[in-house]
Design an enzyme around this catalytic site. Structure first.
Site, PDB file in Angstrom:
ATOM      1  N   CYS A 121      17.252  -6.572 -20.254  1.00 42.21           N
ATOM      2  CA  CYS A 121      18.119  -7.588 -19.634  1.00 42.21           C
ATOM      3  C   CYS A 121      19.254  -8.046 -20.543  1.00 42.21           C
ATOM      4  CB  CYS A 121      17.273  -8.786 -19.217  1.00 42.21           C
ATOM      5  SG  CYS A 121      16.018  -8.350 -18.018  1.00 42.21           S
TER       6      CYS A 121
HETATM    7  N1  LIG Z   1      11.772  -6.235 -17.172  1.00 44.86           N
HETATM    8  C1  LIG Z   1      12.188  -7.486 -17.060  1.00 44.86           C
HETATM    9  O1  LIG Z   1      11.724  -8.360 -17.769  1.00 44.86           O
HETATM   10  C2  LIG Z   1      13.235  -7.882 -16.028  1.00 44.86           C
HETATM   11  C3  LIG Z   1      13.478  -9.248 -15.823  1.00 44.86           C
HETATM   12  C4  LIG Z   1      14.400  -9.630 -14.862  1.00 44.86           C
HETATM   13  C5  LIG Z   1      15.095  -8.653 -14.158  1.00 44.86           C
HETATM   14  N2  LIG Z   1      14.872  -7.330 -14.389  1.00 44.86           N
HETATM   15  C6  LIG Z   1      15.611  -6.352 -13.601  1.00 44.86           C
HETATM   16  O2  LIG Z   1      14.728  -5.750 -12.657  1.00 44.86           O
HETATM   17  C7  LIG Z   1      15.103  -4.387 -12.440  1.00 44.86           C
HETATM   18  C8  LIG Z   1      13.916  -3.485 -12.683  1.00 44.86           C
HETATM   19  O3  LIG Z   1      13.535  -3.596 -14.031  1.00 44.86           O
HETATM   20  P1  LIG Z   1      12.111  -3.141 -14.564  1.00 44.86           P
HETATM   21  O4  LIG Z   1      11.991  -3.725 -15.917  1.00 44.86           O
HETATM   22  O5  LIG Z   1      11.047  -3.399 -13.569  1.00 44.86           O
HETATM   23  O6  LIG Z   1      12.352  -1.557 -14.646  1.00 44.86           O
HETATM   24  P2  LIG Z   1      11.229  -0.440 -14.870  1.00 44.86           P
HETATM   25  O7  LIG Z   1      11.923   0.713 -15.480  1.00 44.86           O
HETATM   26  O8  LIG Z   1      10.025  -1.019 -15.538  1.00 44.86           O
HETATM   27  O9  LIG Z   1      10.771  -0.065 -13.395  1.00 44.86           O
HETATM   28  C9  LIG Z   1      11.585   0.530 -12.468  1.00 44.86           C
HETATM   29  C10 LIG Z   1      10.753   1.436 -11.577  1.00 44.86           C
HETATM   30  O10 LIG Z   1      11.618   1.987 -10.598  1.00 44.86           O
HETATM   31  C11 LIG Z   1      11.246   3.328 -10.383  1.00 44.86           C
HETATM   32  N3  LIG Z   1      12.384   4.034  -9.776  1.00 44.86           N
HETATM   33  C12 LIG Z   1      13.515   4.485 -10.354  1.00 44.86           C
HETATM   34  N4  LIG Z   1      14.315   5.039  -9.428  1.00 44.86           N
HETATM   35  C13 LIG Z   1      13.676   4.948  -8.242  1.00 44.86           C
HETATM   36  C14 LIG Z   1      13.985   5.341  -6.929  1.00 44.86           C
HETATM   37  N5  LIG Z   1      15.127   5.957  -6.645  1.00 44.86           N
HETATM   38  N6  LIG Z   1      13.083   5.094  -5.964  1.00 44.86           N
HETATM   39  C15 LIG Z   1      11.913   4.481  -6.242  1.00 44.86           C
HETATM   40  N7  LIG Z   1      11.569   4.076  -7.468  1.00 44.86           N
HETATM   41  C16 LIG Z   1      12.436   4.303  -8.458  1.00 44.86           C
HETATM   42  C17 LIG Z   1      10.866   3.838 -11.755  1.00 44.86           C
HETATM   43  O11 LIG Z   1      10.050   4.988 -11.671  1.00 44.86           O
HETATM   44  C18 LIG Z   1      10.112   2.608 -12.304  1.00 44.86           C
HETATM   45  O12 LIG Z   1       8.740   2.660 -11.996  1.00 44.86           O
HETATM   46  C19 LIG Z   1      16.289  -4.129 -13.364  1.00 44.86           C
HETATM   47  O13 LIG Z   1      17.472  -4.323 -12.654  1.00 44.86           O
HETATM   48  C20 LIG Z   1      16.155  -5.217 -14.412  1.00 44.86           C
HETATM   49  O14 LIG Z   1      17.402  -5.550 -14.991  1.00 44.86           O
HETATM   50  C21 LIG Z   1      13.942  -6.929 -15.303  1.00 44.86           C
END
Ligand SMILES: NC(=O)c1ccc[n+]([C@@H]2O[C@H](COP(=O)([O-])OP(=O)(O)OC[C@H]3O[C@@H](n4cnc5c(N)ncnc54)[C@H](O)[C@@H]3O)[C@@H](O)[C@H]2O)c1
Length: 451
Positions: free
Chosen positions: A289
């Site tokens: 983030c």
């Molecule tokens: N991790 C955090 O603490 C956090 C906090 C707030 C916001 N976010 C936001 O949330 C979003 C997700 O982050 P995250 O940390 O969960 O990411 P992550 O990488 O842990 O998880 C994303 C998931 O999406 C899947 N994926 C990718 N492309 C795909 C597709 N086309 N179809 C289906 N699944 C697909 C991946 O395989 C993975 O399992 C990002 O935009 C991030 O900025 C994350």
């Protein structure tokens, strides 16, 4: 407005009835750090939840009742499985969902620009299965305008039935909203459901539906007037952190030069009961983030001939921090008549912050690479990572070292202050400790260099 559903009940009323009866089927796309806990939260509230991911290993793991996230024990997944949670790679099943929530990654590309390919490919996967009265919500952090300018056209153009989103004052077929995720990994002080949920729909009905759905799992929902306001709210939160961390990082370097302990200063300033919030210096930014999200706005701002100077300056300061750490290691060794070259350095803690199993963008990786480039023999210890293979930027291929024989290292470098470490023992046994986190607070020893 949207079509009137059967028996004179509007689509909005029908959706809300389903939410209240817990029969609304919720599909979560992207079962990572954000999507999986969200899916489990809906499942806990007795919603029928289906998780969608392109990662077959994750899907198989969940369906076998196991977990791949440290903070989610397998028992939690098993309980969810008993309540009919399942994961799938079959996106045709999206057509059965009443609400679809998108939680896919939004990284930067190699030129530090937004990489929206995960969002666009997810939108392309949803579009053929869109159906009337579905609610689509984007949760991935992104620049203001993404929901309307990127997601919406792909959904509408790819819809086989030619479905249109319900827009302000116009009729339509499906609802679209943005609602940012506010996960704070490792923070046990606030229950997930107590974190207020911001929602911004393309029209008031979309906001209403999204607020209704999230209101069933979060204690407070904060509606804003459109998706762009919700997208911007999330960026403001993260830019605020990024800029303030840069401020204390810069002041830390000044304090080091002036012989003042920045940690003591922050502690003293924190006693002010108003107008001050404590931020802490560190070895650099990490995670999915804070090091990334601000650049989404900088990129978008250029479209408006606008230069986001605070973001750029904060980025500049924060990016320098791993270099500052490596310089500090060099100076500390130098004072002990040693060079970085051929010295043995143990990096303590790889995760980008304490007590979590997330390595993404962690400054530890940059620090290891910089030390290796200077000829140091680097090892690491982190209870969350038995092995570090290839990441987005680095290919370290390193195995976790144990904490026996600490005196074999010329320097123990504390990068992540995991709670499990016994810092008193570490200081007792190591030859030299460079501490980037104030983890050795309260321990007096000439072996400690705080940087
Ligand atoms: N991790 C955090 O603490 C956090 C906090 C707030 C916001 N976010 C936001 O949330 C979003 C997700 O982050 P995250 O940390 O969960 O990411 P992550 O990488 O842990 O998880 C994303 C998931 O999406 C899947 N994926 C990718 N492309 C795909 C597709 N086309 N179809 C289906 N699944 C697909 C991946 O395989 C993975 O399992 C990002 O935009 C991030 O900025 C994350």
């Amino acid at each position: 407005m949207s079509s009137i559903a059967r028996n004179g009940v509007t689509a909005v009323e029908e959706f809300k009835n389903k939410v209240q009866a817990r029969t609304a089927r919720v599909g979560i796309i992207g079962l990572g750090y954000v999507g999986l806990p969200l899916a489990l939260l809906f499942n806990e509230e007795r919603f029928p939840v289906t998780g969608f991911d392109i990662d077959t290993t994750k899907v198989a793991t969940l369906n076998a009742g196991d977990s791949y996230l440290y903070r989610i024990p397998p028992t939690e997944v098993q309980l969810a499985r008993q309540r009919h949670f399942s994961a799938t790679t079959d996106f045709a099943r999206l057509r059965d969902m009443d609400a679809i929530i998108i939680c896919v990654p939004t990284p930067l590309d190699e030129y530090h620009q937004p990489d929206l390919t995960y969002i666009t490919s997810t939108a392309e996967s949803i579009a053929p299965y869109l159906r009337h009265e579905q609610l689509i919500v984007l949760e991935s952090t992104t620049y203001p305008g993404t929901t309307e300018e990127v997601l919406l056209p792909i959904l509408e153009n790819g819809s086989r039935a030619g479905l249109k989103a319900v827009r302000q004052g116009q009729s339509g077929d499906f609802y679209l909203a943005f609602s940012p995720e506010r996960e704070d990994p490792g923070n046990q002080t606030v229950a997930r459901r107590d974190i207020p949920k911001v929602v911004g729909g393309l029209d008031p009905d979309a906001s209403d539906l999204a607020a209704n759905l999230y209101g069933s799992i979060f204690n407070r929902v904060v509606p804003v007037s459109n998706p762009a306001a919700a997208e911007m709210a999330k960026l403001l939160e993260n830019i605020y952190r990024c800029v303030n961390i840069a401020l204390v990082n810069e002041l830390k370097i000044l304090c080091l030069r002036m012989g003042i302990n920045i940690w003591e200063v922050i502690e003293a300033a924190s006693t002010k009961p108003f107008g001050f919030q404590a931020f802490y210096p560190g070895p650099g930014l990490g995670g999915h983030c804070i090091p990334i999200d601000p650049y989404y706005l900088s990129w978008k701002a250029k479209e408006f001939d606008f230069h986001t100077r605070f973001i750029e300056l904060a980025g500049e300061v924060n990016l320098q921090m791993p270099y500052h750490v490596v310089d500090s290691v060099g100076k500390a060794l130098n004072e002990r008549q040693k060079a970085v070259k051929e010295s043995k350095v143990l990096v303590l803690g790889l995760a980008y912050k304490k007590d979590i199993d997330d390595l993404r963008e962690s400054p530890s990786l940059t620090i290891i690479e910089l030390l290796q480039k200077q000829g140091a023999h680097v090892s690491y210890n982190d209870p969350y990572f038995p092995f570090v293979a290839r990441g987005r930027k680095y290919n370290l291929q390193m195995k976790c070292s144990n904490l026996d024989d600490l005196d074999q290292y010329d320097c123990v470098l504390i990068v992540t202050d995991h709670s499990d470490y016994d810092y008193r023992r570490i200081v007792g046994e190591a030859q030299l400790i460079v501490d980037t986190r104030n983890a050795t607070k309260g321990i007096e020893s000439s072996k400690i260099v705080r940087c």
